[in-house]
Design a protein around this motif. Sequence first.
Motif, mmCIF file in Angstrom:
data_model
loop_
_atom_site.group_PDB
_atom_site.id
_atom_site.type_symbol
_atom_site.label_atom_id
_atom_site.label_comp_id
_atom_site.label_asym_id
_atom_site.label_seq_id
_atom_site.Cartn_x
_atom_site.Cartn_y
_atom_site.Cartn_z
ATOM 1 N N HIS A 1 0.806 -1.230 0.000
ATOM 2 C CA HIS A 1 0.000 0.000 0.000
ATOM 3 C C HIS A 1 0.836 1.275 0.000
ATOM 4 O O HIS A 1 0.407 2.290 -0.520
ATOM 5 C CB HIS A 1 -0.990 0.002 1.176
ATOM 6 N N ASP A 2 2.036 1.230 0.547
ATOM 7 C CA ASP A 2 2.882 2.427 0.584
ATOM 8 C C ASP A 2 4.232 2.211 -0.094
ATOM 9 O O ASP A 2 5.147 2.992 0.076
ATOM 10 C CB ASP A 2 3.082 2.889 2.024
ATOM 11 N N GLY A 3 4.337 1.131 -0.861
ATOM 12 C CA GLY A 3 5.569 0.872 -1.592
ATOM 13 C C GLY A 3 6.679 0.271 -0.746
ATOM 14 O O GLY A 3 7.820 0.195 -1.187
ATOM 15 N N HIS A 4 6.360 -0.190 0.472
ATOM 16 C CA HIS A 4 7.383 -0.779 1.335
ATOM 17 C C HIS A 4 7.979 -2.040 0.709
ATOM 18 O O HIS A 4 9.167 -2.287 0.807
ATOM 19 C CB HIS A 4 6.815 -1.107 2.713
ATOM 20 N N ALA A 5 7.121 -2.835 0.079
ATOM 21 C CA ALA A 5 7.553 -4.098 -0.514
ATOM 22 C C ALA A 5 6.621 -4.431 -1.663
ATOM 23 O O ALA A 5 5.562 -3.838 -1.814
ATOM 24 C CB ALA A 5 7.511 -5.219 0.523
ATOM 25 N N ILE A 6 7.046 -5.406 -2.473
ATOM 26 C CA ILE A 6 6.206 -5.856 -3.577
ATOM 27 C C ILE A 6 6.243 -7.380 -3.634
ATOM 28 O O ILE A 6 7.301 -7.995 -3.526
ATOM 29 C CB ILE A 6 6.646 -5.246 -4.926
ATOM 30 N N VAL A 7 5.060 -7.966 -3.751
ATOM 31 C CA VAL A 7 4.941 -9.410 -3.918
ATOM 32 C C VAL A 7 5.131 -9.673 -5.411
ATOM 33 O O VAL A 7 4.334 -9.238 -6.228
ATOM 34 C CB VAL A 7 3.564 -9.921 -3.439
ATOM 35 N N THR A 8 6.205 -10.374 -5.752
ATOM 36 C CA THR A 8 6.526 -10.562 -7.163
ATOM 37 C C THR A 8 6.105 -11.920 -7.707
ATOM 38 O O THR A 8 5.958 -12.068 -8.914
ATOM 39 C CB THR A 8 8.033 -10.385 -7.414
ATOM 40 N N ALA A 9 5.917 -12.905 -6.825
ATOM 41 C CA ALA A 9 5.545 -14.235 -7.307
ATOM 42 C C ALA A 9 4.920 -15.037 -6.174
ATOM 43 O O ALA A 9 5.213 -14.802 -5.002
ATOM 44 C CB ALA A 9 6.763 -14.974 -7.843
ATOM 45 N N VAL A 10 4.074 -15.976 -6.546
ATOM 46 C CA VAL A 10 3.494 -16.934 -5.611
ATOM 47 C C VAL A 10 3.730 -18.314 -6.210
ATOM 48 O O VAL A 10 3.270 -18.599 -7.312
ATOM 49 C CB VAL A 10 1.989 -16.698 -5.391
ATOM 50 N N LEU A 11 4.458 -19.139 -5.490
ATOM 51 C CA LEU A 11 4.767 -20.489 -5.948
ATOM 52 C C LEU A 11 3.995 -21.477 -5.087
ATOM 53 O O LEU A 11 3.963 -21.352 -3.865
ATOM 54 C CB LEU A 11 6.270 -20.754 -5.818
ATOM 55 N N THR A 12 3.368 -22.467 -5.713
ATOM 56 C CA THR A 12 2.624 -23.489 -4.991
ATOM 57 C C THR A 12 3.250 -24.841 -5.306
ATOM 58 O O THR A 12 3.375 -25.212 -6.471
ATOM 59 C CB THR A 12 1.143 -23.475 -5.404
ATOM 60 N N PHE A 13 3.648 -25.560 -4.247
ATOM 61 C CA PHE A 13 4.251 -26.869 -4.436
ATOM 62 C C PHE A 13 4.219 -27.638 -3.120
ATOM 63 O O PHE A 13 4.243 -27.041 -2.045
ATOM 64 C CB PHE A 13 5.694 -26.758 -4.948
ATOM 65 N N ASP A 14 4.122 -28.956 -3.192
ATOM 66 C CA ASP A 14 4.136 -29.834 -2.023
ATOM 67 C C ASP A 14 3.148 -29.396 -0.941
ATOM 68 O O ASP A 14 3.444 -29.460 0.251
ATOM 69 C CB ASP A 14 5.542 -29.930 -1.423
ATOM 70 N N GLY A 15 1.990 -28.902 -1.335
ATOM 71 C CA GLY A 15 0.974 -28.508 -0.376
ATOM 72 C C GLY A 15 1.248 -27.208 0.358
ATOM 73 O O GLY A 15 0.600 -26.898 1.342
ATOM 74 N N ALA A 16 2.216 -26.453 -0.105
ATOM 75 C CA ALA A 16 2.574 -25.187 0.546
ATOM 76 C C ALA A 16 2.649 -24.086 -0.495
ATOM 77 O O ALA A 16 2.717 -24.349 -1.693
ATOM 78 C CB ALA A 16 3.910 -25.316 1.259
ATOM 79 N N ARG A 17 2.641 -22.852 -0.015
ATOM 80 C CA ARG A 17 2.806 -21.703 -0.901
ATOM 81 C C ARG A 17 4.019 -20.909 -0.457
ATOM 82 O O ARG A 17 4.290 -20.778 0.732
ATOM 83 C CB ARG A 17 1.588 -20.796 -0.853
ATOM 84 N N GLN A 18 4.709 -20.391 -1.442
ATOM 85 C CA GLN A 18 5.860 -19.526 -1.178
ATOM 86 C C GLN A 18 5.609 -18.210 -1.889
ATOM 87 O O GLN A 18 5.327 -18.190 -3.083
ATOM 88 C CB GLN A 18 7.142 -20.162 -1.706
#
Length: 79
Positions: free
Chosen positions: A10-27
Amino acid sequence: EERLSAALEHDGHAIVTAVLTFDGARQWVVYTRDFRKCGERIGAMPQNNEPYPIDMDAANDPDWNYLRDEILKRVQPNV
């Protein structure tokens, strides 16, 4: 993912660049200048009944090489 983006972007502190899904988990791959503050924001996010199990790791990547070389190279363009 919407909560994470709202907490970090919301204020540019960070950016989510990718979401990886594997082995029942998300990264979630996030780029930020302040890992500690990023962790604080993630910990303060609204959660469901129980806290989310979160494991954070950091690597210095000022040129965004991980995103470009490890994630985007796997994306096949829709032709």
